[in-house]
Scaffold this motif. Structure first.
Motif, PDB file in Angstrom:
ATOM      1  N   LEU A 131       0.642  -1.409  -0.106  1.00 35.34           N
ATOM      2  CA  LEU A 131       0.105  -0.019  -0.084  1.00 35.34           C
ATOM      3  C   LEU A 131       1.065   1.289  -0.250  1.00 35.34           C
ATOM      4  O   LEU A 131       1.267   1.898   0.758  1.00 35.34           O
ATOM      5  N   GLU A 132       0.283   1.781  -0.971  1.00 36.40           N
ATOM      6  CA  GLU A 132       1.799   3.132  -1.477  1.00 36.40           C
ATOM      7  C   GLU A 132       0.907   4.039  -0.173  1.00 36.40           C
ATOM      8  O   GLU A 132      -0.255   4.456   0.191  1.00 36.40           O
ATOM      9  N   ALA A 133       1.719   4.127   0.554  1.00 36.76           N
ATOM     10  CA  ALA A 133       1.131   5.383   2.193  1.00 36.76           C
ATOM     11  C   ALA A 133       2.233   6.465   2.488  1.00 36.76           C
ATOM     12  O   ALA A 133       3.210   6.553   2.011  1.00 36.76           O
ATOM     13  N   PRO A 134       2.047   7.414   3.670  1.00 36.64           N
ATOM     14  CA  PRO A 134       2.744   8.533   4.249  1.00 36.64           C
ATOM     15  C   PRO A 134       3.708   7.738   4.984  1.00 36.64           C
ATOM     16  O   PRO A 134       4.349   8.344   5.210  1.00 36.64           O
ATOM     17  N   PHE A 135       3.298   6.709   5.002  1.00 32.23           N
ATOM     18  CA  PHE A 135       4.015   5.197   6.605  1.00 32.23           C
ATOM     19  C   PHE A 135       4.287   4.213   5.647  1.00 32.23           C
ATOM     20  O   PHE A 135       4.169   3.715   4.620  1.00 32.23           O
ATOM     21  N   ALA A 136       5.781   3.923   6.064  1.00 35.55           N
ATOM     22  CA  ALA A 136       6.393   2.223   5.779  1.00 35.55           C
ATOM     23  C   ALA A 136       7.146   1.431   7.233  1.00 35.55           C
ATOM     24  O   ALA A 136       6.705   2.243   7.780  1.00 35.55           O
ATOM     25  N   GLY A 137       7.251   0.755   6.579  1.00 37.93           N
ATOM     26  CA  GLY A 137       8.316  -0.268   7.741  1.00 37.93           C
ATOM     27  C   GLY A 137       7.558  -0.919   8.490  1.00 37.93           C
ATOM     28  O   GLY A 137       6.230  -1.254   8.252  1.00 37.93           O
ATOM     29  N   ASP A 138       7.687  -1.654   9.359  1.00 33.61           N
ATOM     30  CA  ASP A 138       7.636  -2.671  10.123  1.00 33.61           C
ATOM     31  C   ASP A 138       6.043  -2.074  11.428  1.00 33.61           C
ATOM     32  O   ASP A 138       5.349  -2.861  11.477  1.00 33.61           O
TER      33      ASP A 138
END
Length: 165
Positions: A131-138
Motif C-alpha cells: 500500500l502506497e502511503a505516507p508510512f512504511a516499515g514494521d
C-alpha cells in the motif's frame, strides 16, 4: 468494565483521557477534528462505573488495490487512562471494535502502531507493504476483516484530511 459506542456527552472525557494517555494534546485534537469533519466510522469507549477509562477511534480511509476500492478504516488513536495502562483495556477495545467493524461491512483496517503490539490481533506489516502511503516499515500494518480484501499487487491509502498528510 463496559464497552459502548461513544456519545457526544463523552467528548470532554475522551479529550482529557487522550491528552493524559499521550502526554500531549495532538492526538485529542486529531480525534476532535475527525469527528468535526464527519470522518469517524467507530468511536468506542471503555467505561468503569461512570468514568471513561479507555477509547479507540477508527476513521474512514480511502483504500484502492489494483484499481478496486476497499472499504477500510484507519485505527488511531487508542487511549487508556495512565493509571490503568497495561491491564488489557486497550486490547479489549481492539478486539471488541474489530468485531463491530466486521459486522458493519468494513473490509480492512490499517494502523501505524507498535510493531510488537498489533500483530497479536492479526495486523501485518507484510500485508500493508503493497500500500502506497505516507508510512512504511514494521509499524505500518494492515488487517483484513474480509479475507482477500487487500489481495492484489499494488494499492494506495488516502487518510482523512484531519491527519494533515
Amino acid at each position: 468494565m463496559d464497552y459502548r459506542e461513544a456519545v457526544p456527552a463523552d467528548d470532554d472525557a475522551i479529550a482529557a483521557l487522550t491528552t493524559a494517555a499521550f502526554g500531549q494534546p495532538e492526538e485529542a485534537e486529531l480525534v476532535a477534528a475527525l469527528a468535526r469533519d464527519g470522518d469517524v466510522e467507530l468511536s468506542l469507549v471503555a467505561v468503569e462505573g461512570e468514568t471513561v477509562v479507555g477509547h479507540i477511534l477508527y476513521s474512514d480511509l480511502g483504500v484502492v488495490v489494483d484499481g478496486r476500492p476497499v472499504r477500510a478504516v484507519a485505527l488511531a488513536p487508542v487511549s487508556v487512562v495512565p493509571g490503568r495502562q497495561g491491564r488489557g483495556i486497550g486490547a479489549a477495545l481492539v478486539r471488541a471494535s474489530l468485531g463491530l467493524l466486521r459486522d458493519r461491512g468494513i473490509e480492512a483496517v490499517v494502523v501505524l502502531g507498535h510493531a510488537r503490539y498489533y500483530p497479536r490481533f492479526g495486523f501485518s506489516a507484510a500485508l500493508a507493504a503493497k500500500l502506497e502511503a505516507p508510512f512504511a516499515g514494521d509499524a505500518f500494518m494492515a488487517l483484513e476483516l474480509r479475507p482477500g480484501a487487500l489481495a492484489g499487487h499494488v494499492g494506495a491509502v488516502h487518510y482523512a484530511r484531519a491527519f494533515g498528510l
